[in-house]
Design a protein around this motif. Structure first.
Motif, PDB file in Angstrom:
ATOM      1  N   SER A 185      40.838 -14.465   3.471  1.00 35.09           N
ATOM      2  CA  SER A 185      42.222 -15.059   3.351  1.00 35.09           C
ATOM      3  C   SER A 185      43.244 -14.384   4.254  1.00 35.09           C
ATOM      4  O   SER A 185      44.370 -14.856   4.279  1.00 35.09           O
ATOM      5  CB  SER A 185      42.426 -15.487   1.958  1.00 35.09           C
ATOM      6  OG  SER A 185      42.768 -14.088   1.208  1.00 35.09           O
ATOM      7  N   ALA A 186      43.046 -13.301   4.794  1.00 37.80           N
ATOM      8  CA  ALA A 186      44.149 -12.676   5.458  1.00 37.80           C
ATOM      9  C   ALA A 186      43.485 -11.717   6.651  1.00 37.80           C
ATOM     10  O   ALA A 186      42.270 -11.439   6.476  1.00 37.80           O
ATOM     11  CB  ALA A 186      44.821 -11.749   4.522  1.00 37.80           C
ATOM     12  N   SER A 187      44.402 -11.610   7.629  1.00 45.58           N
ATOM     13  CA  SER A 187      43.830 -10.803   8.600  1.00 45.58           C
ATOM     14  C   SER A 187      43.879  -9.257   8.257  1.00 45.58           C
ATOM     15  O   SER A 187      43.193  -8.474   9.016  1.00 45.58           O
ATOM     16  CB  SER A 187      44.888 -10.742   9.883  1.00 45.58           C
ATOM     17  OG  SER A 187      45.929 -10.625   9.402  1.00 45.58           O
ATOM     18  N   THR A 188      44.246  -8.781   7.237  1.00 44.83           N
ATOM     19  CA  THR A 188      44.371  -7.529   6.724  1.00 44.83           C
ATOM     20  C   THR A 188      42.996  -6.985   5.953  1.00 44.83           C
ATOM     21  O   THR A 188      42.939  -5.751   5.811  1.00 44.83           O
ATOM     22  CB  THR A 188      45.594  -7.078   5.857  1.00 44.83           C
ATOM     23  OG1 THR A 188      45.408  -8.005   4.718  1.00 44.83           O
ATOM     24  CG2 THR A 188      46.839  -7.534   6.549  1.00 44.83           C
ATOM     25  N   VAL A 189      42.230  -7.980   5.391  1.00 45.06           N
ATOM     26  CA  VAL A 189      40.945  -7.418   4.874  1.00 45.06           C
ATOM     27  C   VAL A 189      40.006  -7.008   5.582  1.00 45.06           C
ATOM     28  O   VAL A 189      39.933  -7.354   6.827  1.00 45.06           O
ATOM     29  CB  VAL A 189      40.433  -8.716   3.913  1.00 45.06           C
ATOM     30  CG1 VAL A 189      41.766  -9.466   3.187  1.00 45.06           C
ATOM     31  CG2 VAL A 189      39.958  -9.912   4.813  1.00 45.06           C
ATOM     32  N   PRO A 190      39.049  -6.185   5.018  1.00 49.64           N
ATOM     33  CA  PRO A 190      38.055  -5.612   5.993  1.00 49.64           C
ATOM     34  C   PRO A 190      36.868  -6.773   5.864  1.00 49.64           C
ATOM     35  O   PRO A 190      36.739  -7.241   5.034  1.00 49.64           O
ATOM     36  CB  PRO A 190      37.830  -4.203   5.300  1.00 49.64           C
ATOM     37  CG  PRO A 190      38.192  -4.525   3.857  1.00 49.64           C
ATOM     38  CD  PRO A 190      39.472  -5.285   3.949  1.00 49.64           C
ATOM     39  N   LEU A 191      36.242  -6.522   7.185  1.00 49.58           N
ATOM     40  CA  LEU A 191      35.030  -7.525   7.173  1.00 49.58           C
ATOM     41  C   LEU A 191      33.619  -6.715   7.274  1.00 49.58           C
ATOM     42  O   LEU A 191      33.691  -5.583   7.987  1.00 49.58           O
ATOM     43  CB  LEU A 191      35.312  -8.368   8.514  1.00 49.58           C
ATOM     44  CG  LEU A 191      36.647  -9.155   8.381  1.00 49.58           C
ATOM     45  CD1 LEU A 191      36.898  -9.837   9.608  1.00 49.58           C
ATOM     46  CD2 LEU A 191      36.852  -9.979   7.009  1.00 49.58           C
ATOM     47  N   GLU A 192      32.547  -7.243   6.808  1.00 48.92           N
ATOM     48  CA  GLU A 192      31.420  -6.555   7.088  1.00 48.92           C
ATOM     49  C   GLU A 192      30.318  -7.503   7.046  1.00 48.92           C
ATOM     50  O   GLU A 192      30.235  -8.638   6.612  1.00 48.92           O
ATOM     51  CB  GLU A 192      31.288  -5.494   5.858  1.00 48.92           C
ATOM     52  CG  GLU A 192      30.958  -6.051   4.688  1.00 48.92           C
ATOM     53  CD  GLU A 192      30.676  -4.934   3.640  1.00 48.92           C
ATOM     54  OE1 GLU A 192      30.179  -4.063   4.001  1.00 48.92           O
ATOM     55  OE2 GLU A 192      31.165  -5.199   2.350  1.00 48.92           O
ATOM     56  N   SER A 193      29.174  -6.889   7.558  1.00 46.10           N
ATOM     57  CA  SER A 193      27.836  -7.701   7.608  1.00 46.10           C
ATOM     58  C   SER A 193      26.851  -6.691   7.506  1.00 46.10           C
ATOM     59  O   SER A 193      27.031  -5.331   7.866  1.00 46.10           O
ATOM     60  CB  SER A 193      27.534  -8.413   8.609  1.00 46.10           C
ATOM     61  OG  SER A 193      27.408  -7.554   9.949  1.00 46.10           O
ATOM     62  N   GLY A 194      25.837  -6.701   6.775  1.00 41.75           N
ATOM     63  CA  GLY A 194      24.892  -5.894   6.449  1.00 41.75           C
ATOM     64  C   GLY A 194      23.676  -6.286   5.896  1.00 41.75           C
ATOM     65  O   GLY A 194      23.616  -7.466   5.594  1.00 41.75           O
TER      66      GLY A 194
END
Length: 1015
Positions: A933-942
């Protein structure tokens, strides 16, 4: 005395004989009321009347006048009494004050009045005091006038002036006085004169320094308040010179004359010269009479430029009076054309001079002069010491002339150097970028002190750099040569080399260079790292030493031994990705690529929200590839034709019966600085059989998240039917745009769609309320019942469309049993996430058990909602402050739009039957961030593996504001309760949807996200 001649004595007698009254020559009467007698006026009653003769008169002061009253009907002849009245204090007098009818009284006026005086004489009957007659007498004031009110009288001369006095019965005449602003004023010959007699004014003997104004005043002797005046002007001596200006060559002469005005002595002028030079020339004769000629002779020596001489003529009679002529003595002058020029390096420019007043016609010599600035640092280097100054030096390295000397009017051609070499002198520097640093100078041969200059700018040919090769795919731990060629680098300073990622130096992690600087054309060798960095793309940059603003880059993709993108997650399992895949990264990009199972991307296209409109771009197969490690994590490099490469990390779910993954989580993975683009989404295997308009048919439910034109959060859910050809007849859409709610919005015009390209791409137009009219959505078919959707134009939106199974009729029972709800929102304090278990009774009641992290603040709660399901799947709820709206596309399955100011969006998914335990979560799973919901949040895949006993291990790749972090180990414990709720790591809340899928959130992170763990 002036009398009204209306009646004679005979008339008076005649009037006295009229017993009943009669009319006189100017009046009329009536019986019994009195008459106006001949030449007079009468008032009365009965038979008595009174009249006076004359009835008006003008009587000057110092004289007298007689008046007579006639009374009729006065048998006793008692006559009248006389009275005098006026507005002044003194009105004069009558004598006698009583007279018999027909007898005369004498009126004597007062002394001359200040202004004309009106006096009333009243004759009243003695017998009947109500009967009277009136005489109007005017006593005029004395008046003075001067025959000539102005005159010009030169100094030492005379003029006569005459004054007349009227109404002066005494004829006492006038007194003359002289006054002015500056003595002497002159005099009059007769200070007193009779009226009409002249006096003579004599002007001062000497001319005044400025025009003199004299006032002659004539005052009545009889009445000193009565005056008149004349203005006399005594002019000054004036001098004028003819001609007033002249141009004279060196040694030549010119004639001048001076005219002197008002010079009664006729003494003429003297002549003088002034100038800025020691020698101004000469004038002869030095004194002349008015109008006589004198001759000026210019100096005979050559001048530097022109000399201005002032020739002044001064009156001998009045030295304050003078006039001048301006004489220009022309020496040799040089002018140059053009006056300034900008010449490119190696270019040419023609210059021409004009030399005037050169007796030898010797022309000019040409040179280039450079301006140098003192550095002002070392005391003694400048003059005066320590003070910044400039010097001008000849510049042999600043270009050449086709002719070093030319005659007046003959051109020379200047050729600029290819490489400028300015002069140098200790303590001074040449500023090539400063204006006015170079000049073309033409100097007179006859007089070398005379020159002209033109501003010169040598426009350098811009340095340019090319690099070869411009792009390269280089295997790990391998060399690659790069060569930079610099043009227009006169000093051959060459280039410096750098390795960068997103503009930031990345060596040695991204490789090394053998030479940090090289001359033009000399190669440097780039050696790649032995281990793949988090971002397998970089730029090799060559920057000009001479002009650091000029550079060139080569884009490098690091590859593995198979030539596919080097991947820190490993390689060797590329066969898991084979076929056509649709991908969507929320709010950023959607597209389709074709993987060949060996690491090659052989086709594809994509749409991006980087612009305010969608661009259907082709994916370049030559520079796009992928690699997959043993844990199903992988790297993907996609290059759009004509653009840079975008790098991604992904994790794949389990394979189908063909050994091919059907789904995956993906994040953009090239933001090394934490300030670039970050996005997360999914990859889904496409069914090419759905790439036809007839497959996009039936009722669909749409769910979108994005931002409006102002960047505010917007969420959308709704439903529409497709005819399977091209038309969207209707729609029902609910929007929340930054807290502004639009419910069940219908299309303002019919919508439409096109389908599909070889990659499953189509377009969709849903016009409502003026929005989306001119900016269609792009969609990518996954199957006939699912598509990714992206829009850019009226904001940026992305999401999915799900087909509703044919024949589905939604009702209250469409929400029945257990489901899992996951929501994202954005408050003023930051991102909000919520995962909830929900229980619906199938008749209109739903209990929702929330687990909310609002920007780091965790809370739980339970809410009972009432709901009503419409036949199109729209669900209206009540029971909360901001009741959400749902659109269902299956049993316990749909999208949620909040009506709250935080703009909530959610997904409802049915939960498998319990009971659950730790054993319910077992095996290999992929994980990824959902709907950030925001550009500040961390993103991940794994990828993680759960042992069914509460332990999970794995590896993830993360993109956050701190940059990129690859191959991050995952080791955690989890717990699953019988209802599916639990934890997945420390300080988390998790809900198990089924044995194949779990969602969890952090309870403490200030930038929370929803993470989906699924097979």
């Amino acid at each position: 005395m002036t009398l009204r001649k209306c009646a004679s004595i005979a008339g008076i007698v005649f009037v006295a004989l009229l017993a009943a009254g009669s009319s006189g020559c100017t009046g009329g009467g009536g019986t019994g009321t009195g008459t106006t007698g001949s030449g007079g006026a009468s008032n009365g009653g009965g038979s008595i009347t009174v009249s006076a003769v004359p009835d008006t008169a003008t009587v000057e002061a110092g004289t007298t006048a007689g008046f007579t009253a006639m009374v009729t009907g006065d048998g006793a002849n008692e006559g009248v009494t006389w009275a005098v009245s006026c507005s002044a204090a003194t009105c004069g007098s009558v004598s006698p004050s009583s007279t018999a009818s027909g007898a005369t009284t004498t009126y004597t006026p007062p002394a001359p009045p200040a202004s004309d005086l009106s006096v009333t004489l009243k004759a009243t009957s003695v017998v009947n005091a109500t009967k009277s007659a009136i005489v109007a007498v005017s006593v005029p004031a004395i008046r003075v006038s001067v025959a000539s009110t102005s005159a010009n009288v030169q100094a030492g001369t005379k003029a006569q002036f005459t004054a007349t006095v009227t109404n002066d019965a005494a004829n006492k005449g006038l007194i003359w006085t002289v006054s002015c602003t500056a003595a002497p004023c002159g005099s009059v010959s007769l200070p007193t004169t009779a009226s009409g007699a002249a006096t003579t004014y004599s002007a001062p003997a000497t001319p005044p320094p400025s025009p003199l104004t004299v006032t002659l005043t004539a005052t009545s002797v009889s009445d000193g308040t009565k005056t008149a005046s004349a203005t006399v002007t005594v002019p000054v001596v004036t001098v004028s010179v003819t001609p007033s200006a002249a141009t004279v060559k060196v040694g030549a002469s010119a004639q001048f004359s001076a005219t002197v005005g008002n010079d009664v002595a006729s003494l003429g002028v003297t002549w003088t010269l002034t100038c800025s030079s020691p020698s101004c020339g000469s004038v002869s004769p030095a004194a002349t009479a008015s109008g006589a000629i004198t001759t000026y002779t210019a100096p005979s020596t050559q001048l530097v430029g022109n000399l201005t001489v002032r020739l002044t003529a001064t009156s001998v009679t009045e030295p304050a009076a003078s006039a001048s002529a301006t004489i220009t003595v022309t020496g040799i002058t040089v002018s140059i054309a053009p006056s300034s020029a900008s010449v490119p390096s190696g270019g040419t420019q023609q210059f021409t001079t004009t030399v005037d007043n050169d007796p030898n016609s010797a022309g000019v010599t040409w040179q280039v002069v450079a301006k140098l600035w003192c550095d002002g640092i070392t005391v003694g280097r400048c003059n005066p010491p320590g003070e910044v100054g400039v010097i001008y030096l000849p510049c042999d390295g600043c270009g050449t002339f086709s002719s070093a000397s030319t005659a007046s009017g003959a051109p020379t051609t200047y050729t600029a150097p290819v490489h400028l070499t300015p002069p140098s002198q200790n303590g001074y520097f040449f500023c090539g970028s400063c204006g006015g640093s170079l000049f073309i100078v033409a100097t007179s041969v006859t007089n070398t002190s005379v020159s002209a200059r033109a501003g010169l700018t040598i426009a350098p040919i811009s340095i340019s750099i090319s690099i070869s090769p411009t792009q390269a795919k280089v295997a790990l731990n391998a060399p690659q040569q790069f060569t930079a060629t610099v043009t227009n680098d006169g000093t051959n300073s060459g280039v410096t080399w750098n390795l960068t990622q997103n503009g930031v130096a990345c060596a040695p992690d991204c490789g090394t260079l053998t030479l940090a600087s090289t001359a033009s054309g000399v190669p440097t060798t780039y050696t790649t790292p032995s281990i793949a960095p988090a971002l397998p793309g970089l730029a090799v940059m060559a920057t000009s030493v001479k002009d650091p603003t000029k550079s060139a880059t080569a884009n490098v993709m690091l590859t593995n031994s198979n030539g596919n993108v080097a991947c820190g997650a490993g390689s060797g399992n590329e066969s898991l990705l084979k076929g056509q895949y649709a991908f969507l990264l929320e709010g950023a990009v959607a597209g389709s690529f074709t993987a060949d199972g060996t690491g090659r991307i052989i086709a594809g296209e994509e749409d991006s929200t980087k612009f305010s409109f969608l661009i259907d771009a082709t994916i370049d197969a030559a520079t796009s590839s992928y690699a997959i490690g043993s844990d199903h994590r992988g790297c993907l490099a996609l290059t759009v034709s004509g653009a840079l490469t975008t790098y991604f990390r992904f994790a794949l779910g389990s394979a189908n019966t063909n050994g091919v993954a059907t789904t995956g989580h993906i994040v953009e993975f090239d933001d090394t600085t934490g300030t670039g683009t970050r996005a997360a989404g999914r990859i889904l295997l496409q069914d090419p059989a759905s790439f036809a308009a007839g497959q996009f048919k039936g009722n669909y439910v749409l769910g979108l998240i994005g931002t409006d034109l102002l960047g505010a959060r917007v969420v959308v859910a709704g439903t529409f039917p497709s005819d399977g050809v091209s038309s969207i007849a209707t729609a029902s859409l609910d929007l929340n745009d930054a807290g502004t709610i639009t419910s069940q919005a219908a299309l303002t015009n019919p919508g439409s769609f096109t389908c599909c390209s070889a990659n499953g791409r189509g377009t969709l137009t849903l016009p409502f309320n003026g929005a989306w009219e001119a900016s269609p959505f792009a969609f990518y078919m996954i199957s006939s019942v699912e598509a990714f959707v992206l829009e850019s134009g009226f904001g940026n939106y992305s999401g999915e469309a799900f087909g509703i199974p044919p024949g589905t009729a939604f009702s209250q029972s469409s929400l029945n049993g257990f489901s899992v709800l996951r929501e994202t929102a954005q408050s003023a304090s930051g991102p909000i996430v919520d995962i909830a278990s929900a229980s619906s009774n199938g008749t209109g009641a739903m209990t929702v058990n929330d687990n909310v992290n609002n920007s780091g603040t965790f809370a739980t709660g339970s809410t009972v909602l009432n709901y009503v399901v419409a036949s199109n799947g729209r669900v209206m709820t009540t029971g909360s402050n901001s009741p959400p709206v749902l659109y269902l596309y299956g049993q316990n399955q749909g999208f949620l739009v909040g009506t709250d100011p935080d703009v909530t969006f959610g997904i409802v998914e049915p939960q498998a039957a319990g009971p659950f335990s730790d054993a319910s979560l077992s095996g290999a799973y992929m994980l990824g961030t959902e709907n950030p919901s925001a550009s500040t949040v961390p993103l991940e895949s794994g990828a993680v593996t759960a042992d069914g006993s509460g332990n999970a291990t794995g590896t993830s790749d993360q993109s956050s504001s701190a940059g990129l972090a690859q191959n991050q180990p995952v080791s955690l414990t989890y717990s699953i309760a019988a209802d599916g709720t639990g934890t997945f790591g420390i300080d988390t809340t998790a809900i198990l949807i089924s044995g194949n899928k779990l969602v969890f959130i952090s309870n403490t992170s200030a930038n929370p996200t929803i993470t989906v763990v699924e097979k």
